[in-house]
Design an enzyme around this catalytic site. Structure first.
Site, PDB file in Angstrom:
ATOM      1  N   GLY A  34       5.330  -2.890 -17.840  1.00  0.00           N
ATOM      2  CA  GLY A  34       6.308  -2.078 -18.636  1.00  0.00           C
ATOM      3  C   GLY A  34       7.580  -1.395 -17.767  1.00  0.00           C
ATOM      4  O   GLY A  34       8.713  -1.034 -18.315  1.00  0.00           O
ATOM      5  N   ARG A  35       7.401  -1.856 -16.358  1.00  0.00           N
ATOM      6  CA  ARG A  35       8.668  -1.182 -15.490  1.00  0.00           C
ATOM      7  C   ARG A  35       9.770  -2.232 -15.681  1.00  0.00           C
ATOM      8  O   ARG A  35       9.317  -3.212 -16.309  1.00  0.00           O
ATOM      9  CB  ARG A  35       8.105  -1.385 -14.058  1.00  0.00           C
ATOM     10  CG  ARG A  35       7.175   0.042 -13.399  1.00  0.00           C
ATOM     11  CD  ARG A  35       7.369  -0.191 -12.007  1.00  0.00           C
ATOM     12  NE  ARG A  35       6.847   1.250 -11.415  1.00  0.00           N
ATOM     13  CZ  ARG A  35       5.493   1.347 -11.082  1.00  0.00           C
ATOM     14  NH1 ARG A  35       4.762   0.501 -11.128  1.00  0.00           N
ATOM     15  NH2 ARG A  35       5.297   2.464 -10.412  1.00  0.00           N
ATOM     16  N   GLY A 176      -2.417  17.055   2.795  1.00  0.00           N
ATOM     17  CA  GLY A 176      -3.365  15.577   3.091  1.00  0.00           C
ATOM     18  C   GLY A 176      -2.905  15.061   3.967  1.00  0.00           C
ATOM     19  O   GLY A 176      -1.783  14.435   4.193  1.00  0.00           O
ATOM     20  N   GLY A 178      -4.157  12.086   4.985  1.00  0.00           N
ATOM     21  CA  GLY A 178      -4.518  10.460   4.965  1.00  0.00           C
ATOM     22  C   GLY A 178      -3.366   9.448   5.415  1.00  0.00           C
ATOM     23  O   GLY A 178      -2.348  10.224   5.890  1.00  0.00           O
ATOM     24  N   ILE A 180      -0.914   8.108   3.645  1.00  0.00           N
ATOM     25  CA  ILE A 180       0.306   8.269   2.965  1.00  0.00           C
ATOM     26  C   ILE A 180       0.959   9.459   3.554  1.00  0.00           C
ATOM     27  O   ILE A 180       2.261   9.440   3.817  1.00  0.00           O
ATOM     28  CB  ILE A 180       0.181   8.445   1.473  1.00  0.00           C
ATOM     29  CG1 ILE A 180      -0.201   7.195   0.717  1.00  0.00           C
ATOM     30  CG2 ILE A 180       1.465   8.917   0.695  1.00  0.00           C
ATOM     31  CD1 ILE A 180      -0.451   7.390  -0.805  1.00  0.00           C
ATOM     32  N   ALA A 266       0.095  14.731  -0.610  1.00  0.00           N
ATOM     33  CA  ALA A 266      -0.395  13.201  -0.600  1.00  0.00           C
ATOM     34  C   ALA A 266      -1.972  13.517  -0.601  1.00  0.00           C
ATOM     35  O   ALA A 266      -2.585  13.065   0.551  1.00  0.00           O
ATOM     36  CB  ALA A 266      -0.019  13.078   0.970  1.00  0.00           C
ATOM     37  N   ARG A 269      -5.025   9.270  -4.798  1.00  0.00           N
ATOM     38  CA  ARG A 269      -4.721   8.600  -6.048  1.00  0.00           C
ATOM     39  C   ARG A 269      -5.773   8.210  -7.103  1.00  0.00           C
ATOM     40  O   ARG A 269      -7.077   8.269  -6.556  1.00  0.00           O
ATOM     41  CB  ARG A 269      -3.969   7.303  -5.682  1.00  0.00           C
ATOM     42  CG  ARG A 269      -2.665   7.195  -4.734  1.00  0.00           C
ATOM     43  CD  ARG A 269      -2.080   6.034  -4.706  1.00  0.00           C
ATOM     44  NE  ARG A 269      -1.617   5.496  -5.954  1.00  0.00           N
ATOM     45  CZ  ARG A 269      -0.408   5.661  -6.445  1.00  0.00           C
ATOM     46  NH1 ARG A 269       0.402   6.502  -5.734  1.00  0.00           N
ATOM     47  NH2 ARG A 269       0.144   5.066  -7.498  1.00  0.00           N
ATOM     48  N   LEU A 316      -6.458  -0.465  -2.032  1.00  0.00           N
ATOM     49  CA  LEU A 316      -5.602  -1.108  -0.826  1.00  0.00           C
ATOM     50  C   LEU A 316      -4.948  -2.472  -1.596  1.00  0.00           C
ATOM     51  O   LEU A 316      -5.694  -3.097  -2.362  1.00  0.00           O
ATOM     52  CB  LEU A 316      -6.311  -1.592   0.312  1.00  0.00           C
ATOM     53  CG  LEU A 316      -6.863  -0.585   1.284  1.00  0.00           C
ATOM     54  CD1 LEU A 316      -7.905  -1.088   2.254  1.00  0.00           C
ATOM     55  CD2 LEU A 316      -5.958   0.178   1.923  1.00  0.00           C
ATOM     56  N   HIS A 441      -0.265 -15.414  27.414  1.00  0.00           N
ATOM     57  CA  HIS A 441       0.128 -13.961  28.356  1.00  0.00           C
ATOM     58  C   HIS A 441       1.948 -14.238  28.134  1.00  0.00           C
ATOM     59  O   HIS A 441       2.254 -15.406  28.654  1.00  0.00           O
ATOM     60  CB  HIS A 441      -0.376 -14.129  29.660  1.00  0.00           C
ATOM     61  CG  HIS A 441       0.106 -12.914  30.562  1.00  0.00           C
ATOM     62  ND1 HIS A 441      -0.401 -11.890  30.668  1.00  0.00           N
ATOM     63  CD2 HIS A 441       0.878 -13.295  31.589  1.00  0.00           C
ATOM     64  CE1 HIS A 441       0.141 -11.019  31.434  1.00  0.00           C
ATOM     65  NE2 HIS A 441       0.950 -11.865  32.336  1.00  0.00           N
TER      66      HIS A 441
END
Length: 462
Positions: A34-35, A176, A178, A180, A266, A269, A316, A441
């Site tokens: 729908g976006r 929050g 976390g 985000i 945050a 979700r 994720l 290295h």
């Protein structure tokens, strides 16, 4: 009425990857979105735009703090916020157009609009009903807020609003601690805002290896972020374009108030399944609102599947992608599979934080005998040369078999370094296998080898 082998609802990483794999496997495929643009939350208002702002603000930080040390003299860059947002928008457009190109390339129909499922085998978009042998729900997630906190996306914002503020605030309160909250809090701290993070629990990044979490918080505090842990937010009041955040400390129930120009909520979700008609269909849900699925992502209604943030598990993008490929293979008659024990997590601050597999706390709780191999980036030549010596690599291996059980990295490029260990775990490798693999290295990846060596006779450079 159009008919398909499979219709996918949602075009985020889970949905569009599922669509491409279905098409590659010979299934007639459509995707519903729908976006105005494809890509879901991740590409439009999540992973991708936030990484653009993290990158640009990190470049500013480097100019302010490290350029002069390297002999790069000159005036420190100033921030043109409108130009920075325009850069972020260009990044979004490039990525979303790329997904649209992939849909056309793979002959996948984009059905534009919001979907509902009136019956198994049917997807309704607008006034049109489309038939499908199978339906995959990849509708993603939406912001979860707190009682007493109303998001207006101007003063009190979610991650979406935080990506398009009209100006850089003088003070931001983040509710929050976390992924985000810490990523976007880091962005605005680098851009000059005062940032205070309020977290209900007594540690940041819940579920992370405790040693890493402590180091991470200490590093962020050095960068200027303030933390108030063990605090329950009671309300956020907006008046005269300012906010007042009222919270209580859990240890003594004392009440405190914090003023802010912007409050970023945050607090996580939740699955976004509104309007699909799942209750009427009889699709079973988990207690917290996720769609209930079996080991092959099938719901309780035959022919309807679900993946990504809409089902249980870590929210994720790459977990959703793996599930998208897995369910596509199931629908094509193959053996789709996701190894949920080897799904990495990354926080894209600086330094980055990455993990895969078990934490020490989980292993102790399970009574699992293990050993730890650690190596500090201060012993890595490349990291020291690049002012990136903060942090370490930590590998957890079975005490008897040496098989890698988990790994935790805080340091430069942690989000890329973790995948060497993911591959090792997929093949059931021992720490010694990593330790005996030649690493170029000077690279950051040598720190991974050193940590693996530390699981045995000892690291070389520590």
């Amino acid at each position: 009425m159009s008919s398909y082998d499979v219709i996918i609802i949602g075009s985020g990483p889970g949905g569009y990857v599922c669509a491409i794999r279905c098409a590659q496997l010979g299934l007639k495929t459509a995707i519903v979105e729908g976006r105005e643009t494809l890509g879901g939350t991740c590409l439009n208002v999540g992973c991708i735009p936030s990484k653009a702002l993290l990158h640009s603000s990190h470049m500013l930080h480097e100019a302010e703090h490290n350029f002069a040390k390297m002999g790069l003299k000159g005036k420190t860059p100033s921030v043109d916020w409108k130009e920075m947002l325009a850069y972020k928008d260009d990044v979004i457009a490039t990525n979303t157009k790329g997904v649209e190109f992939l849909m056309k390339k793979n002959k996948i129909d984009w059905i534009k609009g919001w979907a509902s499922i009136p019956a198994a085998g049917q997807v309704k978009v607008g006034d049109d009903i489309h038939e499908a042998k199978n339906i995959v729900i990849a509708s993603g997630s939406e912001v979860s807020t707190l009682p007493g906190v109303e998001i207006d996306e101007k003063i009190v914002v979610s991650s979406t609003g935080a990506l398009e503020l009209g100006k850089i605030p003088n003070k931001m309160v983040v509710i929050g601690a976390g992924v985000i909250g810490l990523e976007l809090g880091s962005v605005y701290k680098r851009l000059g805002a005062e940032v205070k993070v309020i977290e209900f629990l007594d540690a940041i990044t819940p579920g992370m290896d405790a040693e890493v979490a402590k180091t991470f918080q200490r590093t962020l505090k050095k960068q200027g972020l303030e933390f108030q842990l063990g605090a329950a937010v009671q309300s956020v009041e907006v008046k005269n374009n300012k906010a007042k955040v009222t919270y209580k400390l859990r240890k003594d129930d004392s009440e405190h108030v914090e003023d802010a120009d912007v409050v970023l909520v945050a607090t996580g979700r939740k699955p976004f399944t509104d309007g699909l008609g799942l209750a009427e269909l009889g699709v079973e849900l988990e207690p917290r609102g996720q769609i209930k699925t079996d080991a092959h992502w099938a719901t309780s209604v035959k022919g309807i599947y679900a993946i990504g943030d809409a089902i249980t598990g870590p929210m994720l993008a790459h977990k959703a992608e793996d599930e998208g490929m897995g369910v596509a293979e199931v629908l094509a008659g193959q053996k789709g599979h996701v190894n949920y024990k080897v799904i990495p997590g990354v926080i894209y601050t600086h330094p980055e934080v990455a993990n895969v597999g078990a934490t020490e706390e989980q292993l102790k709780e399970d009574g699992h005998s293990y050993k730890v191999g650690k190596f500090s980036f201060m012993g890595n030549g490349r990291a020291k040369a690049n002012f990136a010596g903060d942090g370490f690599v930590k590998i957890l291996a079975d005490k008897d078999t040496d098989r890698i059980l988990g790994a935790h990295i805080i340091g430069p490029m942690a989000g890329d370094l973790i995948h060497e260990i993911c591959v090792a775990m997929e093949f059931g490798a021992a720490a010694e296998d990593l330790a005996r693999t030649c690493h170029a290295h000077p690279t950051y990846s040598e720190a991974v080898r050193e940590a693996a060596l530390a699981c045995g006779d000892g690291a070389i450079h520590s």
